[in-house]
Design a protein around this motif. Structure first.
Motif, mmCIF file in Angstrom:
data_model
loop_
_atom_site.group_PDB
_atom_site.id
_atom_site.type_symbol
_atom_site.label_atom_id
_atom_site.label_comp_id
_atom_site.label_asym_id
_atom_site.label_seq_id
_atom_site.Cartn_x
_atom_site.Cartn_y
_atom_site.Cartn_z
ATOM 1 N N ASP A 122 42.748 37.714 42.739
ATOM 2 C CA ASP A 122 44.031 37.100 42.414
ATOM 3 C C ASP A 122 44.624 37.783 41.183
ATOM 4 O O ASP A 122 43.943 37.908 40.165
ATOM 5 C CB ASP A 122 43.794 35.605 42.135
ATOM 6 N N ALA A 123 45.893 38.220 41.303
ATOM 7 C CA ALA A 123 46.538 38.837 40.133
ATOM 8 C C ALA A 123 46.927 37.786 39.094
ATOM 9 O O ALA A 123 47.274 38.109 37.964
ATOM 10 C CB ALA A 123 47.772 39.612 40.576
ATOM 11 N N THR A 124 46.873 36.521 39.482
ATOM 12 C CA THR A 124 47.233 35.438 38.556
ATOM 13 C C THR A 124 46.199 35.342 37.432
ATOM 14 O O THR A 124 44.998 35.324 37.708
ATOM 15 C CB THR A 124 47.206 34.092 39.323
ATOM 16 N N PRO A 125 46.646 35.276 36.176
ATOM 17 C CA PRO A 125 45.680 35.151 35.078
ATOM 18 C C PRO A 125 44.897 33.834 35.168
ATOM 19 O O PRO A 125 45.425 32.828 35.646
ATOM 20 C CB PRO A 125 46.563 35.153 33.818
ATOM 21 N N SER A 126 43.665 33.873 34.697
ATOM 22 C CA SER A 126 42.854 32.646 34.657
ATOM 23 C C SER A 126 43.451 31.714 33.597
ATOM 24 O O SER A 126 44.294 32.132 32.794
ATOM 25 C CB SER A 126 41.418 32.997 34.266
ATOM 26 N N ASP A 127 43.015 30.474 33.560
ATOM 27 C CA ASP A 127 43.512 29.515 32.569
ATOM 28 C C ASP A 127 43.288 30.021 31.148
ATOM 29 O O ASP A 127 44.145 29.887 30.281
ATOM 30 C CB ASP A 127 42.799 28.166 32.745
ATOM 31 N N SER A 174 57.084 44.435 39.324
ATOM 32 C CA SER A 174 57.882 43.852 40.415
ATOM 33 C C SER A 174 57.211 42.529 40.797
ATOM 34 O O SER A 174 56.285 42.084 40.120
ATOM 35 C CB SER A 174 57.897 44.797 41.610
ATOM 36 N N LYS A 175 57.661 41.951 41.930
ATOM 37 C CA LYS A 175 57.043 40.668 42.325
ATOM 38 C C LYS A 175 55.761 40.870 43.119
ATOM 39 O O LYS A 175 55.080 39.921 43.485
ATOM 40 C CB LYS A 175 58.035 39.870 43.160
ATOM 41 N N GLU A 176 55.432 42.151 43.420
ATOM 42 C CA GLU A 176 54.239 42.453 44.214
ATOM 43 C C GLU A 176 52.967 42.174 43.406
ATOM 44 O O GLU A 176 52.883 42.564 42.224
ATOM 45 C CB GLU A 176 54.236 43.931 44.612
ATOM 46 N N PRO A 177 51.964 41.545 44.014
ATOM 47 C CA PRO A 177 50.733 41.244 43.277
ATOM 48 C C PRO A 177 50.101 42.476 42.641
ATOM 49 O O PRO A 177 49.633 42.413 41.497
ATOM 50 C CB PRO A 177 49.818 40.673 44.364
ATOM 51 N N ASP A 178 50.130 43.631 43.348
ATOM 52 C CA ASP A 178 49.508 44.846 42.782
ATOM 53 C C ASP A 178 50.181 45.215 41.471
ATOM 54 O O ASP A 178 49.535 45.592 40.488
ATOM 55 C CB ASP A 178 49.685 46.065 43.706
ATOM 56 N N SER A 179 51.529 45.091 41.465
ATOM 57 C CA SER A 179 52.291 45.487 40.293
ATOM 58 C C SER A 179 52.020 44.510 39.141
ATOM 59 O O SER A 179 51.894 44.913 37.979
ATOM 60 C CB SER A 179 53.765 45.513 40.695
ATOM 61 N N ILE A 180 51.881 43.225 39.480
ATOM 62 C CA ILE A 180 51.596 42.212 38.445
ATOM 63 C C ILE A 180 50.206 42.456 37.849
ATOM 64 O O ILE A 180 50.013 42.429 36.627
ATOM 65 C CB ILE A 180 51.728 40.786 39.033
ATOM 66 N N GLU A 181 49.246 42.773 38.697
ATOM 67 C CA GLU A 181 47.894 43.036 38.187
ATOM 68 C C GLU A 181 47.898 44.258 37.262
ATOM 69 O O GLU A 181 47.327 44.242 36.164
ATOM 70 C CB GLU A 181 46.916 43.263 39.339
ATOM 71 N N MET A 182 48.601 45.307 37.717
ATOM 72 C CA MET A 182 48.669 46.535 36.911
ATOM 73 C C MET A 182 49.265 46.245 35.535
ATOM 74 O O MET A 182 48.793 46.718 34.501
ATOM 75 C CB MET A 182 49.511 47.574 37.675
ATOM 76 N N PHE A 183 50.314 45.399 35.518
ATOM 77 C CA PHE A 183 50.996 45.024 34.286
ATOM 78 C C PHE A 183 50.024 44.336 33.321
ATOM 79 O O PHE A 183 49.898 44.710 32.156
ATOM 80 C CB PHE A 183 52.182 44.112 34.642
ATOM 81 N N PHE A 184 49.300 43.329 33.856
ATOM 82 C CA PHE A 184 48.391 42.586 32.969
ATOM 83 C C PHE A 184 47.210 43.444 32.516
ATOM 84 O O PHE A 184 46.749 43.318 31.383
ATOM 85 C CB PHE A 184 47.898 41.313 33.654
ATOM 86 N N LEU A 185 46.735 44.344 33.401
ATOM 87 C CA LEU A 185 45.615 45.202 33.004
ATOM 88 C C LEU A 185 46.047 46.148 31.887
ATOM 89 O O LEU A 185 45.336 46.347 30.892
ATOM 90 C CB LEU A 185 45.092 45.992 34.206
ATOM 91 N N SER A 186 47.278 46.720 32.022
ATOM 92 C CA SER A 186 47.780 47.627 30.980
ATOM 93 C C SER A 186 47.967 46.867 29.681
ATOM 94 O O SER A 186 47.610 47.340 28.591
ATOM 95 C CB SER A 186 49.119 48.243 31.389
ATOM 96 N N LEU A 187 48.522 45.632 29.797
ATOM 97 C CA LEU A 187 48.759 44.822 28.602
ATOM 98 C C LEU A 187 47.438 44.513 27.904
ATOM 99 O O LEU A 187 47.316 44.635 26.681
ATOM 100 C CB LEU A 187 49.470 43.521 29.021
ATOM 101 N N SER A 188 46.443 44.142 28.702
ATOM 102 C CA SER A 188 45.159 43.787 28.118
ATOM 103 C C SER A 188 44.547 44.987 27.392
ATOM 104 O O SER A 188 44.002 44.867 26.294
ATOM 105 C CB SER A 188 44.286 43.217 29.229
ATOM 106 N N ALA A 189 44.699 46.213 27.980
ATOM 107 C CA ALA A 189 44.152 47.411 27.344
ATOM 108 C C ALA A 189 44.877 47.709 26.036
ATOM 109 O O ALA A 189 44.251 47.999 25.002
ATOM 110 C CB ALA A 189 44.263 48.594 28.314
ATOM 111 N N GLU A 190 46.224 47.591 26.073
ATOM 112 C CA GLU A 190 47.027 47.874 24.865
ATOM 113 C C GLU A 190 46.699 46.893 23.741
ATOM 114 O O GLU A 190 46.556 47.272 22.588
ATOM 115 C CB GLU A 190 48.531 47.786 25.188
ATOM 116 N N LEU A 191 46.603 45.598 24.128
ATOM 117 C CA LEU A 191 46.347 44.574 23.109
ATOM 118 C C LEU A 191 44.960 44.756 22.495
ATOM 119 O O LEU A 191 44.773 44.581 21.288
ATOM 120 C CB LEU A 191 46.471 43.176 23.723
ATOM 121 N N ALA A 192 43.999 45.135 23.341
ATOM 122 C CA ALA A 192 42.632 45.296 22.848
ATOM 123 C C ALA A 192 42.542 46.471 21.872
ATOM 124 O O ALA A 192 41.697 46.492 20.983
ATOM 125 C CB ALA A 192 41.682 45.502 24.013
#
Ligand code: GAP
Length: 601
Positions: A122-127, A174-192
């Protein structure tokens, strides 16, 4: 071989059946019960006429057949011995996407590319990740987010806000799950890379796959040659959404061309489960406790009660071989795909004859009964040219049968079985003899030998034959209206023998008392011998049309000649109209019963 289908014709027939009261969907006002049908006022007459005619020719007009009427509730031992408990099943496959169930052998072979997906998450973030996002996105100007109010769409907005505030170069998804996952993965890497608090690390950990929803089931989709490949991914996403992944992202494991496969749902391309045996019998429980010991079956065919009562009936009827036992009654099967209107139902009626004989007579009697049954259909108005005899090939025949014919009819939805005529050898009686421990042998007084009789079985479906009668009778033609102009008319050309109403009686005018009185007198004269319908409303042409549409073969009109007003010689005569030719003849009222009886018998 199949004949071309005519969907439009079938739709008109189904609609006429409802409009004129032949057949309704069962439990219709509650949304309908799939595979069950109710016969209306005209349907029940048609059905009774069919059953009565079958009973007449199969029982009353023969010396060698007697009837019976067995119970529907059947002891499990009967159906165990007959082989139904073990073997009355179809290999079934289920669509992994919709759970639709199909008979495995009815899946058409298909060719195309099979896409195999695995590792769905699921591309949706956990709680936990959502909470971290909320903290990271908080500003003094905005109220703090509470975990319960954040949706996954809010999560993308929060992410975009963090990107903006920290001036990161991550493109918006975009609204596509793949794109949302990619976004959060990149964000998580940048923030870390640049943590300012504990929340960057908490987001990284919260968005790891182990914290998100995952589904380990691989899933396969067939995209048929010529179809768009994008369909594969959409179908797989729907599959994983049903397994509770809100925004499913899958990995494509393989893509391979496959020919003539029966492993995929022809409607949506989704993978089917491997075939599993599905028993078609319906069961219920007798008494207060519903457990294994109280289980009984609703009979799947009428035949078994005939075999089980063979000895009793042989004794009471004192028949000699060959002789038969006939039965008409309900049978129940939990059909997976009830379809084609009443053709395949879960509750239906059968007309079965078990004709017992010596072993050496079996094959000859098989031929005899096939011919008898073909004649039967011709005698109720189904022409020989629309009937086909299929010799069931060895590999499709029951293992105990040494010959089976299917009598098929050209329905608008294709050529399909109306009746099976099978030589069942001594299989059924031997099985029941073995299982019950009671002798079901016949004592031959000539040879002084005992043996288990063989049996030939013509087994017809009432509902299928009713449907064939309606399909055969349905026609549209042109007929003149009152002013002589041609109009199209719907006419059911039932054989008079099966027509629900045999004769309609009309006074020419409803406000002319002597005409009405005479018409009612005729109704009284005919009513005890046939179904009659009295109609005084509307123009006479319209009244004829209404009767044509329900297949009434004869119409009697009482006019001024009947009253002897124009020519005393014509007093007490009426016009008798024939539905098909629309010709009218003048006949004496007193001759009507005999004339009509001759034509409807
Ligand atoms: N005793 C043999 C026997 O039952 P069958 O071919 O399974 O053989 C005989 O059934 C006839 O019963 C069929 O030819 C058909 O006319 C009717 N029949 C069977 N299943 C039916 C169903 N699900 N709906 C309506 N009619 C059915």
């Amino acid at each position: 071989m199949n004949t071309p289908t005519d969907t439009q014709r079938m739709e008109k027939i189904v609609s006429l059946c409802k409009r004129r009261g032949f057949i309704f969907q069962s439990s219709e006002i509650y949304g309908g019960l799939n595979g069950a049908w109710d016969y209306g006022p005209l349907g029940v007459e048609l059905k009774r006429n069919l059953k009565n005619y079958w009973w007449r020719v199969m029982v009353h007009e023969r010396d060698d057949v007697v009837g019976m009427d067995g119970a529907i509730l059947t002891h499990p031992a009967v159906l165990k011995a007959s082989g139904h408990v073990e073997g009355f099943s179809d290999p079934m496959v289920d669509c992994r996407l919709t759970n639709q169930r199909f008979k495995a052998d009815q899946i058409p072979p298909q060719t195309g590319t099979v896409f195999t997906y695995e590792f769905a998450r699921d591309a949706t973030p956990s709680d936990e990740a959502l909470l971290a996002l909320a903290h990271l996105a908080e500003t003094d100007a905005e109220p703090p987010f509470s975990k319960t109010t954040i949706t996954s769409l809010d999560a993308v907005d929060l992410g975009k806000r963090i990107v903006e505030r920290r001036k990161l170069t991550i493109p918006a998804p975009s609204k596509e799950p793949d794109s949302i996952e990619m976004f959060f993965l990149s964000l998580s890497a940048e923030l870390a890379r640049n943590p300012r608090s504990e929340w960057e690390e908490r987001f990284r950990l919260g968005y790891s796959v182990s914290e998100r929803g995952v589904c380990g089931d691989p899933f396969r989709v067939l995209v048929r040659t010529g179809e768009s490949e994008s369909k594969a991914k959409k179908t797989a996403q729907t599959f994983y959404q049903k397994r509770r992944l809100k925004l499913p992202v899958m990995s494509l494991l393989s893509k391979e061309v496959i020919k003539e496969t029966q492993g995929f749902n022809p409607d949506n391309g989704a993978e089917l489960t491997p075939p599993r045996a599905f028993n078609l019998m319906l069961e219920t429980h007798l008494g207060a406790v519903a457990d294994e010991s109280s289980k009984v079956y609703l009979r799947p065919e009428t035949a078994q009660s005939i075999f089980v009562q063979f000895k009793n009936i042989l004794e009471v009827s004192r028949k000699k071989l060959p002789f038969g036992i006939a039965q008409i009654g309900k049978a129940f099967r939990n059909e997976i795909n009830p379809r084609n209107f009443t053709f395949r139902s879960r509750e239906f009626e059968q007309m079965e004859l078990e004709y017992f004989c010596r072993p050496e007579q079996g094959m000859e009697l098989l031929e005899y009964w096939k011919e008898e049954r073909l004649k039967f259909y011709e005698n109720i108005g189904i022409p020989r040219s629309r009937l086909h005899v299929l010799t069931v090939p060895d590999e499709e025949r029951a293992f105990y049968s040494t010959g089976t014919y299917d009598i098929e009819y050209e329905f608008p939805f294709g050529r399909q079985e109306l009746e099976g005529v099978a030589y069942r050898t001594d299989y059924d009686l031997s099985q029941h003899q073995k299982a019950s421990g009671k002798s079901l042998e016949y004592f031959d007084e000539e040879t002084k030998k005992r043996f288990v009789p063989h049996v030939v079985e013509p087994s017809a479906g009432v509902d299928r034959t009713v449907l064939a009668l309606i399909c055969e009778a349905y026609s549209e033609d042109q007929a003149p209206n009152e002013k002589g102009a041609m109009e199209s008319r719907i006419v059911l050309r039932f054989h008079p023998r099966v027509a629900p109403i045999k004769c309609a009686v009309f006074p020419l005018l409803k406000n002319k008392e002597p005409l009405v009185a005479k018409a009612k007198e005729i109704v009284g004269l005919l009513r005890s011998q046939m179904t009659v319908f009295y109609d005084e409303s509307g123009a006479i042409g319209r009244r004829y049309r209404r009767q044509d549409e329900i297949g009434t073969p004869f119409g009697v009109t009482v006019d001024f000649e009947t009253l002897g007003e124009k020519d005393p010689a014509l007093r007490d005569t009426v016009t008798l109209r024939d539905r098909d030719s629309m010709q009218q003849e003048r006949v004496a009222i007193q001759d009507l019963p005999v004339i009509l009886q001759e034509r409807i018998r």
